[in-house]
Design an enzyme around this catalytic site. Sequence first.
Site, mmCIF file in Angstrom:
data_model
loop_
_atom_site.group_PDB
_atom_site.id
_atom_site.type_symbol
_atom_site.label_atom_id
_atom_site.label_comp_id
_atom_site.label_asym_id
_atom_site.label_seq_id
_atom_site.Cartn_x
_atom_site.Cartn_y
_atom_site.Cartn_z
ATOM 1 N N ALA B 61 0.833 -1.294 -0.097
ATOM 2 C CA ALA B 61 -0.105 -0.054 0.009
ATOM 3 C C ALA B 61 0.755 1.265 -0.095
ATOM 4 O O ALA B 61 0.481 2.174 -0.563
ATOM 5 C CB ALA B 61 -1.064 -0.079 1.197
ATOM 6 N N ASP B 78 1.070 -1.400 7.450
ATOM 7 C CA ASP B 78 1.003 -0.374 6.769
ATOM 8 C C ASP B 78 -0.165 0.259 7.415
ATOM 9 O O ASP B 78 -0.392 1.303 7.301
ATOM 10 C CB ASP B 78 0.655 -0.557 5.373
ATOM 11 C CG ASP B 78 1.937 -1.019 4.510
ATOM 12 O OD1 ASP B 78 2.963 -0.590 4.778
ATOM 13 O OD2 ASP B 78 1.747 -2.094 3.755
ATOM 14 N N HIS B 166 0.989 -16.003 7.775
ATOM 15 C CA HIS B 166 1.817 -14.753 8.533
ATOM 16 C C HIS B 166 1.179 -14.634 9.714
ATOM 17 O O HIS B 166 0.500 -15.232 10.295
ATOM 18 C CB HIS B 166 1.559 -13.452 7.650
ATOM 19 C CG HIS B 166 0.264 -12.911 7.746
ATOM 20 N ND1 HIS B 166 -0.831 -13.454 7.026
ATOM 21 C CD2 HIS B 166 -0.348 -11.769 8.374
ATOM 22 C CE1 HIS B 166 -2.097 -12.732 7.575
ATOM 23 N NE2 HIS B 166 -1.658 -11.720 8.192
ATOM 24 N N HIS B 281 3.188 -15.892 25.150
ATOM 25 C CA HIS B 281 3.368 -15.041 26.266
ATOM 26 C C HIS B 281 4.548 -15.434 26.974
ATOM 27 O O HIS B 281 4.866 -16.884 27.395
ATOM 28 C CB HIS B 281 2.122 -15.433 27.264
ATOM 29 C CG HIS B 281 1.041 -14.627 27.036
ATOM 30 N ND1 HIS B 281 -0.072 -14.588 27.763
ATOM 31 C CD2 HIS B 281 0.788 -13.699 25.945
ATOM 32 C CE1 HIS B 281 -1.103 -13.755 27.325
ATOM 33 N NE2 HIS B 281 -0.739 -13.269 26.235
ATOM 34 N N PHE B 315 -19.871 -19.842 19.827
ATOM 35 C CA PHE B 315 -20.068 -18.284 19.858
ATOM 36 C C PHE B 315 -19.976 -17.893 21.396
ATOM 37 O O PHE B 315 -20.580 -18.358 22.342
ATOM 38 C CB PHE B 315 -21.325 -18.003 19.289
ATOM 39 C CG PHE B 315 -21.461 -18.072 17.926
ATOM 40 C CD1 PHE B 315 -21.372 -16.993 17.125
ATOM 41 C CD2 PHE B 315 -22.234 -19.242 17.459
ATOM 42 C CE1 PHE B 315 -21.618 -16.983 15.974
ATOM 43 C CE2 PHE B 315 -22.213 -19.249 15.844
ATOM 44 C CZ PHE B 315 -22.061 -18.203 15.243
#
Lengths: 351, 351
Positions: B61, B78, B166, B281, B315
């Site tokens: 970008a 970005d 990634h 962590h 959920f």
Amino acid sequence: LDYNRIREHQHLRYNPLRDTWVLVSAHRMKRPWSGQVEKEEEDQVPQHDPNNPLCPGNTRANGEVNPDYNNTFVFENDFPALQPNAPDPGYNQHPLFQSKAARGVCKVMCFHPWSDVTLPLMTLPDIIKVIDKWAELMVDLGSTYPWVQIFENKGAMMGCSNPHPHCQVWASNFLPNEATLSDRCQREYLKTHGEPLLLQYAKMEAERQERVVVQNADWLAVVPYWATWPFQTLLLPRRHVQRLTNLTAQEREGLASIMKRLLTKYDNLFQISFPYSMGWHGAPTGPYLKEDQFHWQLHAHYYPPLLRSAGVRKFMVGYEMLAQEQRDLTPEQAAERLRNLPEEHYKTIET
Amino acid sequence: LDYNRIREHQHLRYNPLRDTWVLVSAHRMKRPWSGQVEKEEEDQVPQHDPNNPLCPGNTRANGEVNPDYNNTFVFENDFPALQPNAPDPGYNQHPLFQSKAARGVCKVMCFHPWSDVTLPLMTLPDIIKVIDKWAELMVDLGSTYPWVQIFENKGAMMGCSNPHPHCQVWASNFLPNEATLSDRCQREYLKTHGEPLLLQYAKMEAERQERVVVQNADWLAVVPYWATWPFQTLLLPRRHVQRLTNLTAQEREGLASIMKRLLTKYDNLFQISFPYSMGWHGAPTGPYLKEDQFHWQLHAHYYPPLLRSAGVRKFMVGYEMLAQEQRDLTPEQAAERLRNLPEEHYKTIET
Ligand SMILES: O=P(O)(O)O[C@H]1O[C@H](CO)[C@@H](O)[C@H](O)[C@H]1O
Ligand SMILES: O=P(O)(O)O[C@H]1O[C@H](CO)[C@@H](O)[C@H](O)[C@H]1O
């Protein structure tokens, strides 16, 4: 507070009800979105579906037949997460392997006999019936259970599996995490500052106005200073009220009206039936009814997931789950957008 | 603990890393599901997409061109939620309106030049390169920042907006909520019990085996006793290791291997590329590097959302957001299912 600065730059805000911080990164709204887009079209919901177990006159999973109800209707959840007679899990009290018995009851409450309405499309008298039933359930279940959680999951995005307008009521023999945390924060605030946290907060927000979405004589709905969800709101009485059961008839009318106005704005924001999870927090019940709960102030939280449009939600994922919640617009920006929306529902304008 | 009892009845379990409880209602798996179903088919991802800003040789970008990288590749996000030079939000320190400056940096780290692989499909040497790069970033960013959060959002369901393999690395000038909480819990545990919490926990789980999913000489992956997500796991070294940077070469090899095995089982569970958010962590860094952090034990959390199938997720909504997290199968049941899955990836078997 320099509002130009905070609109452009990230900062942290403190949530005094949960003793946590939220990362506010308003400039993130500029990033393009190429991730998951939710199904936008609303399924056409019929007013009465003969196969929907929540509709009047239909048969549920356990064989019971629903009455031909006219306003609200309450029944026991056929697949409850909490049952009244669960045995003790047995003793294994190593500090790393602690368990406890959990007992309770799960109820489902239909708001209306029709499947094709939602709260903002209901009449004020019908919304008042919902509020009265909430208070009634708090009295009944709260007579023995320390915590009665009234909550509504609205929309498929929020795990709601039935389009019929309804909420749930789960009562438990324990104070859940969120109740314990909120109780502690409100108690400490009263001790340190001499006034109930949310009573003081409501007064200050009423003066400042910049986060107010809707208000009337008895109620205030704000995007809280510490909101995590993009269009999260907090619904507060102006008077010191500890529980739903303590609301006067006038306050119930005012509540019905402010709920209708708030939820209409929600629906108008992206012109869809706005998904959310909402629920009531008030002073604990059961054995706590006899204790001093002056630090508590009744309130409802609305947690709606949408961020940019009817199809693009906020994901509370990696960084949020592992580190800290993060939001992409300021609470003031969210409040302003909601405040500026019309109070007539887009569905009633269209016709 | 009576495992027949807890398989049939709800109970509470304590999470000593977060000082919270989870409601375990195993019998809830029996309820039918008519709610939201996720898109099951995996989009066909090309090995190289000329329009994907994460692929080698492409333009991002901001106009920068990615190098023709061979293994990992790190660049600045970005659209970062944290920037290094954000100004102070200004002073407004009423206890109900507290804000603080937040400064930091957000990086993106590609795992591999190809878009059509994921960690479990990568070779061990390539996974080791990912681990080495994680450690390198911890050294670099951790030299000044107190917290460096490495996390991976995998799958559209977890808000991932780019299919290229990634993760992200967000470093901040503050300890995020989850870090503060985990630090406090581990610190208090050491003080009370004389041993680091997760070191003792790993030993006990290695003895008990009932929640172990995969293990090797240096590592253990368990469904923790207090898991909230259906197939949540906790990845732990057996040795006392405070930070990723302290892992020996052998431990990095062992980590690559156990990650590949665990993630292969995940993919095999519902025969899809298993969505999750994961993250590391470890002891805080920056100014904390000079302090005693003996209470800390390095670990990774995996939080996968799926519950019943590739299409049906858990959920965490109304009751979970407003009261307490609730799960629908026991951690022992989840561990057993994962343990019994083959260690060869379904995609490599098919060919
Ligand atoms: O940074 P990304 O991948 O664009 O965004 C994703 O991860 C972030 C960090 O967990 C979240 O804040 C976003 O809601 C999510 O969509
Ligand atoms: O009870 P329901 O509506 O079937 O289920 C929904 O709400 C529950 C309470 O928040 C959650 O535990 C479930 O994950 C969700 O799907």
